[in-house]
Each structure stands twice: as structure tokens, then as C-alpha cells.
Design a protein around this motif. Structure first.
Motif, PDB file in Angstrom:
ATOM      1  N   LEU A 181     -26.755  15.613 -16.036  1.00 22.09           N
ATOM      2  CA  LEU A 181     -26.289  16.727 -15.212  1.00 22.09           C
ATOM      3  C   LEU A 181     -26.834  16.518 -13.804  1.00 22.09           C
TER       4      LEU A 181
ATOM      5  N   SER B 156     -25.734  22.821 -14.362  1.00 23.38           N
ATOM      6  CA  SER B 156     -26.771  23.210 -15.321  1.00 23.38           C
ATOM      7  C   SER B 156     -26.136  23.893 -16.524  1.00 23.38           C
TER       8      SER B 156
ATOM      9  N   ASN C   2     -30.657  16.794 -22.642  1.00 23.89           N
ATOM     10  CA  ASN C   2     -29.907  16.455 -21.437  1.00 23.89           C
ATOM     11  C   ASN C   2     -30.834  15.912 -20.357  1.00 23.89           C
ATOM     12  N   TYR C   3     -30.241  15.240 -19.373  1.00 18.24           N
ATOM     13  CA  TYR C   3     -30.996  14.649 -18.273  1.00 18.24           C
ATOM     14  C   TYR C   3     -30.544  15.312 -16.972  1.00 18.24           C
ATOM     15  N   SER C   4     -31.471  15.800 -16.179  1.00 12.74           N
ATOM     16  CA  SER C   4     -31.144  16.403 -14.890  1.00 12.74           C
ATOM     17  C   SER C   4     -31.521  15.432 -13.772  1.00 12.74           C
TER      18      SER C   4
END
Length: 332
Positions: free
Chosen positions: A241, A246, A256-258
Motif C-alpha cells: 500500500l 490504507s 500488508n506492507y506500507s
């Protein structure tokens, strides 16, 4: 054996067209095995007029005038538009002009519509699409559903969708290993499933539907919008993301990966179509352990159609002593 002979005849016709620098549409009749060629830019229109449920039309490289589609058939081209970093085995097949799609699946004989290896240059308007697939196609313009009819049981695999589009869905659309520019807005009893996709969005309603869920897994989702983009009423698994994207409080998000937009800019190889660098491919992993994005999962992104393609054709300048003219066709 019958299917092999049909493909051989189609390849032979396309080979002749290849040599003569013309276009040809080859209609294969499912009921009789009969094969008929239609030459020129109107070849698809003429072949489609004679096609019936279950038939297949094979298109040579070149440009064809499009036709409104309402028959449950297969249409196979010579390849979608080349994308950055992808080698092309043909000049590709392009459909010009806008066209519509409107049909029901043939549930009696289990026939389903399939379109493969094409670039659609105009707007595609879906007035009803039930049980079918797009495989390795480029949609250069809008693909949309502007009616009260909805789409069900549809697969979009290894495709490039380059313009904004809004579609309704009932009981599912699967986007798999595809590039999607701009947002989809779903409504119906079930919205969209995205697997190993790259989604680039510039609006604020990505994945948002009125009361239904969207499912994202192993995707790369980015936005240049300054507003926060919430993936609301969704499930989001093992996705990258980027920026203001978000997971909303009404969604389920796992592993998940930010990333910042600066980090996102370093993810991909310079000369490949959204292919992760070796470092990124080993760092950002999907639910199956393979890399996230277009080249992970069970159906890594590929532009070459599944049906055989002519990659080279050589005609000797002189005939042999027996009066034959040697022709060499390489098929992949």
C-alpha cells in the motif's frame, strides 16, 4: 485431433496473410469443423456475422474494425500491444472503433465467451456479461457498464487496462495478474476480487462499494491523490500500500506492507513492465510465498497469446528444380 487441424489451418491462413502483409480472420465452426477465411479490415465483422455459439475466430496481426458482440464465441488475436520491457512475438492485433458486449453464458453446452491476444483501441461498453473471460488483452480506452445490467462470473487475466472505468458486478469479477489504471466502483451482491494486480488510482473511492466487499491479495496499490484512500468493506492480504492508501476500519487487513511514494519509485526494474527488482521480489511476498504484483502467483503476467503464433516467415527468392517454392514458417 480436430482442434489441432483447426489451429493448423488457422496458422496456415495467417501465414499467408503474414507473407502478403494483409489481415485475415479465420472462422472455425464448432459444429462441422469447417474453416473459412475473411480478408481485410472488415474480416472480423464478416466472420462474426457467420459465427454461431461455440465457434472460434482467429485474427492475424494487423488492424480490424470492431463489431458489437452478443454471441458466446472465442476471439483470439496475435497479441496485445507491446508493453515496456516485454518482447513481442508478433505485431499484435488491434480492434479499432467503439463496441459493445451483451450476452448470457451458454449454460446448456457450457460455452463461455473468451477474448484473447487483442488490443481494444476504442471504448468497450458492457451491457451484460455473464460467464466469460478476457486474457492477455489491452484496453486502451474506457471499459464500462453504463446500464442497469450487471456482470457475473467474469475473469480478466494478464490484461492491461489503461483508462478509468466503472463497472457493476453480481457474483464476481476476478482480476488476476493485471495492470489497472484508475478506479473500479462495484455494486451488486458481490464486487471484485484482485489477485497479483498493480492498481494505480487517482481518486478517493478505490475498492469502495455501497454495501459489498472487494478482496485484494498480493497486489500493489498506489495513488497520487493527496486525500486518504481507504479500502473500505474489504479484505486486504499481503498487499503493498503506497502513499495515502490504507485499510479502513471496516476492512480486514493482514500482512500488508506500507511504503512511501519514494520507496515505491525504487520497486521496479527500469526496463520491465512493473516487474519488481530482485531485492523487492524477495522482500515483498504474497500469500503463496511468491512475489507480490504482476509476476507472482500461478499466472505471471505474459503478453503472448496461448494459441500458436507465427514468429518468422521466410519465402525463398527462387523455386526449386521441381517447381516448388520453399517457405519456412516458425511457430511458437
Amino acid at each position: 485431433m480436430k482442434q489441432f487441424l483447426t489451429l493448423f489451418m488457422a496458422i496456415l491462413a495467417i501465414g499467408c496473410a503474414y507473407a502478403q502483409q494483409t489481415t485475415v480472420a479465420t472462422l472455425s465452426k464448432a459444429s462441422t469443423g469447417e474453416v473459412t477465411q475473411y480478408y481485410g479490415a472488415t474480416g472480423l465483422i464478416n466472420a462474426y456475422a457467420d459465427a454461431e455459439t461455440g465457434d472460434a475466430i482467429y485474427l492475424s496481426p494487423g488492424t480490424f474494425q470492431s463489431v458489437n458482440l452478443g454471441k458466446v464465441i472465442t476471439i483470439c488475436g496475435a497479441g496485445m500491444t507491446k508493453v515496456t520491457g516485454e518482447e513481442s512475438t508478433s505485431t499484435g492485433t488491434t480492434l479499432v472503433n467503439n463496441f459493445t458486449i451483451n450476452f448470457e453464458a451458454d449454460t446448456v453446452n457450457n460455452n463461455k465467451f473468451r477474448m484473447e491476444g487483442l488490443t481494444c483501441a476504442g471504448t468497450v461498453t458492457i451491457n451484460g456479461f455473464h460467464g466469460g473471460s478476457f486474457l492477455r488483452c489491452t484496453f486502451a480506452n474506457n471499459i464500462s457498464d453504463n446500464t442497469s445490467n450487471i456482470i457475473s462470473d467474469c475473469s480478466i487475466i494478464n490484461c492491461v487496462l489503461n483508462a478509468s472505468r466503472f463497472m457493476k458486478a453480481n457474483n464476481g469479477i476476478l482480476f488476476q495478474n493485471s495492470y489497472i489504471y484508475q478506479t473500479y466502483y462495484g455494486s451488486g451482491t458481490h464486487a471484485f476480487d484482485f489477485e497479483n494486480c498493480v492498481i494505480v488510482d487517482e481518486n478517493t473511492n478505490l475498492g469502495r462499494s455501497t454495501s459489498e466487499n472487494c478482496n485484494f491479495s498480493n497486489c500493489i496499490i498506489s495513488s497520487s491523490s493527496n486525500s486518504t484512500i481507504l479500502l473500505s468493506d474489504c479484505t486486504v492480504y499481503n498487499c503493498i500500500l503506497v502513499g495515502n492508501v490504507s485499510v479502513g476500519s471496516s476492512s480486514v487487513g493482514v500482512d500488508n506492507y506500507s511504503l512511501t511514494t519514494e520507496e515505491y519509485a525504487t520497486l521496479f526494474q527500469d526496463d520491465n513492465f512493473y516487474k519488481l527488482t530482485d531485492t523487492a521480489a524477495s522482500t515483498y511476498l504474497g500469500t503463496d510465498g511468491s512475489e507480490v504484483g504482476l509476476y507472482g502467483g500461478f499466472l505471471p503476467f505474459e503478453t503472448t497469446p496461448t494459441n500458436p503464433q507465427i514468429v518468422s516467415l521466410t519465402v525463398d527468392s527462387q523455386s526449386t528444380s521441381s517447381g516448388t517454392l520453399p517457405v519456412t514458417i516458425q511457430v511458437k
